[in-house]
Design an enzyme around this catalytic site. Structure first.
Site, PDB file in Angstrom:
ATOM      1  N   ASP A   1      -6.748  -6.544 -22.037  1.00 59.82           N
ATOM      2  CA  ASP A   1      -5.493  -7.152 -22.468  1.00 59.82           C
ATOM      3  C   ASP A   1      -4.892  -7.946 -21.311  1.00 59.82           C
ATOM      4  O   ASP A   1      -4.802  -7.431 -20.190  1.00 59.82           O
ATOM      5  CB  ASP A   1      -4.527  -6.050 -22.919  1.00 59.82           C
ATOM      6  CG  ASP A   1      -3.414  -6.586 -23.794  1.00 59.82           C
ATOM      7  OD1 ASP A   1      -3.695  -6.965 -24.937  1.00 59.82           O
ATOM      8  OD2 ASP A   1      -2.264  -6.628 -23.325  1.00 59.82           O
ATOM      9  N   ILE A   2      -4.498  -9.198 -21.573  1.00 59.55           N
ATOM     10  CA  ILE A   2      -3.861 -10.003 -20.525  1.00 59.55           C
ATOM     11  C   ILE A   2      -2.457  -9.453 -20.296  1.00 59.55           C
ATOM     12  O   ILE A   2      -1.659  -9.332 -21.237  1.00 59.55           O
ATOM     13  CB  ILE A   2      -3.782 -11.493 -20.909  1.00 59.55           C
ATOM     14  CG1 ILE A   2      -5.186 -12.058 -21.177  1.00 59.55           C
ATOM     15  CG2 ILE A   2      -3.083 -12.300 -19.815  1.00 59.55           C
ATOM     16  CD1 ILE A   2      -5.202 -13.497 -21.689  1.00 59.55           C
TER      17      ILE A   2
ATOM     18  N   GLU B   1      -3.910 -11.783 -27.284  1.00 55.65           N
ATOM     19  CA  GLU B   1      -4.356 -11.847 -25.890  1.00 55.65           C
ATOM     20  C   GLU B   1      -5.257 -10.661 -25.557  1.00 55.65           C
ATOM     21  O   GLU B   1      -5.385 -10.254 -24.418  1.00 55.65           O
ATOM     22  CB  GLU B   1      -3.168 -11.894 -24.928  1.00 55.65           C
ATOM     23  CG  GLU B   1      -2.321 -10.650 -24.852  1.00 55.65           C
ATOM     24  CD  GLU B   1      -1.207 -10.581 -25.899  1.00 55.65           C
ATOM     25  OE1 GLU B   1      -0.334  -9.723 -25.725  1.00 55.65           O
ATOM     26  OE2 GLU B   1      -1.205 -11.345 -26.879  1.00 55.65           O
TER      27      GLU B   1
END
Length: 199
Positions: free
Chosen positions: A72-73, A116
């Protein structure tokens, strides 16, 4: 008369061949659309779900390990809010390219499974070995300055890694949950880190 008939048959064969080629090309394009995420260029959620199921069955038969990584960003909303969605889209593409670079083997899968959020599937790694690889990917993303529309942007990612050898008393959903739990543990511990667990 025979010459006319032969010419007609040759033209018909060429035309049919061209139509067949176009049909095959169209079908290939549709298959690609069904498998590929339009923004990042890597596989999409649908393809990932099918691959996870297939990899589970294959690993159970061969009794080899499989690895699921959820990525996950970190603070992606801030990127979108500060620089705009076009820049956010480019960040997603850049992160996807780095992840894809580590999927070099035939059965490795890199996919974008949410806004994301990304996933990786691979096999034949121990917990310790893949922990090292996940750390390399994390470090590469964190150290990369992305030059986008005149902005120099750095992002980091959190990683949740689950490793298992599938068995009758285990389930895909629990395996996925393990990786997800590790991802949230990484986020809760301050983000930009890898949490890995055997299932």
């Amino acid at each position: 008369m025979m010459l006319l008939y032969t010419s007609y048959m040759v033209l018909l064969a060429i035309s049919t061949n061209r139509e067949y080629s176009l049909l095959v090309e169209k079908q290939f394009s549709l298959t690609k659309l069904n498998q590929e995420d339009g923004l990042s260029g890597i596989f999409n959620r649908r393809f990932f779900d099918k691959s996870l199921d297939s990899a589970w069955k294959t690993s159970m038969r061969s009794q080899t390990s499989m690895v699921l990584v959820l990525i996950d960003i970190d603070f992606f909303k801030i990127v979108n809010d500060q620089y705009g969605h076009a820049v956010g889209d480019q960040v997603i593409k850049n992160v996807a390219a780095i992840i894809q670079n580590y999927c070099r083997r035939e059965n490795d899968v890199a996919a974008r499974i949410g806004g994301e959020e990304f996933a990786m599937l691979t096999s034949n790694y121990s917990h310790e070995n893949f922990d090292v690889i996940a750390e390399k990917i994390r470090a590469q993303i964190a150290s990369k300055k992305m030059e986008i529309d005149g902005n120099s942007i750095a992002v980091s990612c959190s990683f949740g890694v689950a490793v298992t050898i599938p068995a009758q008393d285990k389930s895909i959903s629990e395996f996925y949950k393990q990786a997800d739990t590790c991802l949230y543990a990484a986020k809760n511990a301050g983000r930009n880190r890898v949490f890995c667990k055997n299932y």
